[in-house]
Design a protein around this motif. Sequence first.
Motif, short mmCIF file in Angstrom:
data_model
loop_
_atom_site.label_atom_id
_atom_site.label_comp_id
_atom_site.label_asym_id
_atom_site.label_seq_id
_atom_site.Cartn_x
_atom_site.Cartn_y
_atom_site.Cartn_z
N LYS A 1 10.95 11.44 -7.31
CA LYS A 1 12.31 10.96 -7.60
C LYS A 1 12.73 11.25 -9.04
CE LYS A 1 14.58 9.28 -4.93
NZ LYS A 1 15.38 10.14 -4.01
N LEU A 2 11.76 11.45 -9.92
CA LEU A 2 12.13 11.65 -11.33
C LEU A 2 12.56 13.08 -11.58
CD1 LEU A 2 9.28 9.75 -13.20
CD2 LEU A 2 11.68 9.10 -13.09
N PRO A 3 13.57 13.27 -12.41
CA PRO A 3 13.97 14.63 -12.74
C PRO A 3 12.82 15.35 -13.46
CG PRO A 3 15.30 13.02 -13.96
CD PRO A 3 14.40 12.25 -13.06
N ILE B 1 0.82 -1.22 0.00
CA ILE B 1 0.00 0.00 0.00
C ILE B 1 0.85 1.27 0.00
CG2 ILE B 1 -0.28 -0.16 2.53
CD1 ILE B 1 -3.04 1.21 2.12
N ASN B 2 2.00 1.24 0.68
CA ASN B 2 2.75 2.50 0.80
C ASN B 2 3.99 2.54 -0.08
OD1 ASN B 2 4.35 0.65 2.34
ND2 ASN B 2 5.23 2.36 3.46
N GLN B 3 4.10 1.64 -1.08
CA GLN B 3 5.39 1.57 -1.77
C GLN B 3 5.65 2.76 -2.68
OE1 GLN B 3 5.48 -2.21 -3.84
NE2 GLN B 3 5.02 -1.25 -5.79
N ASN B 4 4.63 3.57 -2.94
CA ASN B 4 4.86 4.79 -3.71
C ASN B 4 4.41 6.03 -2.92
OD1 ASN B 4 5.65 6.34 -5.94
ND2 ASN B 4 3.57 6.37 -6.75
N THR B 5 4.30 5.88 -1.60
CA THR B 5 3.78 6.98 -0.78
C THR B 5 4.91 7.76 -0.11
OG1 THR B 5 1.82 5.67 -0.28
CG2 THR B 5 2.27 7.54 1.17
N GLU C 1 0.57 14.16 1.31
CA GLU C 1 0.90 12.87 0.73
C GLU C 1 1.25 13.06 -0.75
OE1 GLU C 1 -1.24 8.55 0.14
OE2 GLU C 1 -1.71 9.68 1.96
N LYS C 2 2.37 12.47 -1.16
CA LYS C 2 2.82 12.63 -2.55
C LYS C 2 3.24 11.29 -3.13
CE LYS C 2 3.87 17.45 -2.18
NZ LYS C 2 4.86 18.48 -1.94
N SER C 3 3.51 11.29 -4.43
CA SER C 3 3.98 10.07 -5.09
C SER C 3 5.51 10.05 -5.09
CB SER C 3 3.46 10.05 -6.54
OG SER C 3 4.40 9.41 -7.37
N TYR C 4 6.06 8.94 -4.59
CA TYR C 4 7.51 8.80 -4.50
C TYR C 4 8.15 8.82 -5.88
CZ TYR C 4 11.92 7.05 -2.50
OH TYR C 4 13.22 6.90 -2.08
N VAL C 5 7.53 8.09 -6.82
CA VAL C 5 8.08 8.01 -8.17
C VAL C 5 8.18 9.40 -8.79
CG1 VAL C 5 7.69 7.11 -10.50
CG2 VAL C 5 7.21 5.67 -8.51
N GLU C 6 7.11 10.18 -8.66
CA GLU C 6 7.13 11.52 -9.25
C GLU C 6 8.18 12.41 -8.61
OE1 GLU C 6 3.24 13.27 -9.50
OE2 GLU C 6 2.37 11.38 -10.19
N ALA D 1 18.07 18.58 -2.66
CA ALA D 1 19.44 19.02 -2.42
C ALA D 1 20.31 17.85 -2.00
CB ALA D 1 19.45 20.10 -1.35
N CYS D 2 19.69 16.84 -1.39
CA CYS D 2 20.51 15.70 -1.01
C CYS D 2 19.76 14.40 -1.26
CB CYS D 2 21.01 15.83 0.43
SG CYS D 2 20.02 15.11 1.72
N ALA D 3 20.51 13.37 -1.61
CA ALA D 3 19.91 12.05 -1.87
C ALA D 3 19.32 11.51 -0.58
CB ALA D 3 20.98 11.10 -2.39
N ASP D 4 18.30 10.67 -0.71
CA ASP D 4 17.67 10.06 0.47
C ASP D 4 18.70 9.56 1.48
OD1 ASP D 4 15.32 10.38 -0.91
OD2 ASP D 4 14.72 8.27 -0.83
#
Length: 210
Positions: A202-204, A4-8, A195-200, A79-82
Motif C-alpha cells: 500500500k505504501l508508495p 494473524i492476517n491483518q497484514n497478509t 503471500e505479501k505484506s499489505y502495508v508494503e 492501477a485502481c484502489a482496493d
Amino acid sequence: AMKINQNTVLQGQRVTLVPYTSAHVPRYHEWMQSEELQRLTASEPLSLEQEYEMQRSWRDDADKCTFIVLDMERWSGQACADEDCMVGDVNLFLTNAEDPTLGEIEIMIAEPSYRGRGFGKEATLMMMSYGVKNLGITKFEAKIGQENEASICMFKKLHFKEVAVNSVFQEVTLRLDVSDQERQWLLEQTNHVEEKSYVELKLPAGVLET
C-alpha cells in the motif's frame, strides 16, 4: 492481539485477497443493500455505522478470519484502489470451541459480472489453503442456502460432501475432511499463490526504509 492476517495479502491468478479494512466498508455496505445478497448470505441490512462496527469486530475477533476479494488484474500495478476492484469476500469462522481445527467457510462474489468465472473458486481454495497452513484447520464446513445451486455445486467440485439438510433454515451443510491426500491436492491447487505484506504494497515506492 494482532489478527494473524491483518497484514497478509494473498495473490492468485484471478484474485488477490486483502484484509478487510475500514476503507472497504462503504463499498461493502453498498453491496449489502441488495436484497438478493441479503437472501443468499442470510443477513440483515445494516446502517453504514453498524457496518463500520462490524468491520472492527472482524478485525479484533480471534474466531473470524476474513479477506476482501479483489480483481487481481485490475488491482495489480496499483492501477485502481482496493475499493474499485472489490468483487466479494471470503471468511473463515473458527466458532467451535470444542474443536479448534474446524473452520466454517463462506464465500460471496457480490459483483454479478464476476460470477461463474472462477473467482469464487480460486478465492475459496486460497482461503482453505491459508486455513490449513496458518490456522491448523483440518476440517471445513460450508452452510449454503438450498436455492443457491451455483455455490453448492462449486463446493462439491472442491471435494466437499453434503452431510446435512436443515429444512427449517433451508440450508445445506457440506463438509471436507482434510486428509493428507486432500491437503496435498489443496496445496497443489494453490502453489501459484504468493503471500505479501499489505502495508508494503500500500505504501508508495520509496517510503519504506530498508
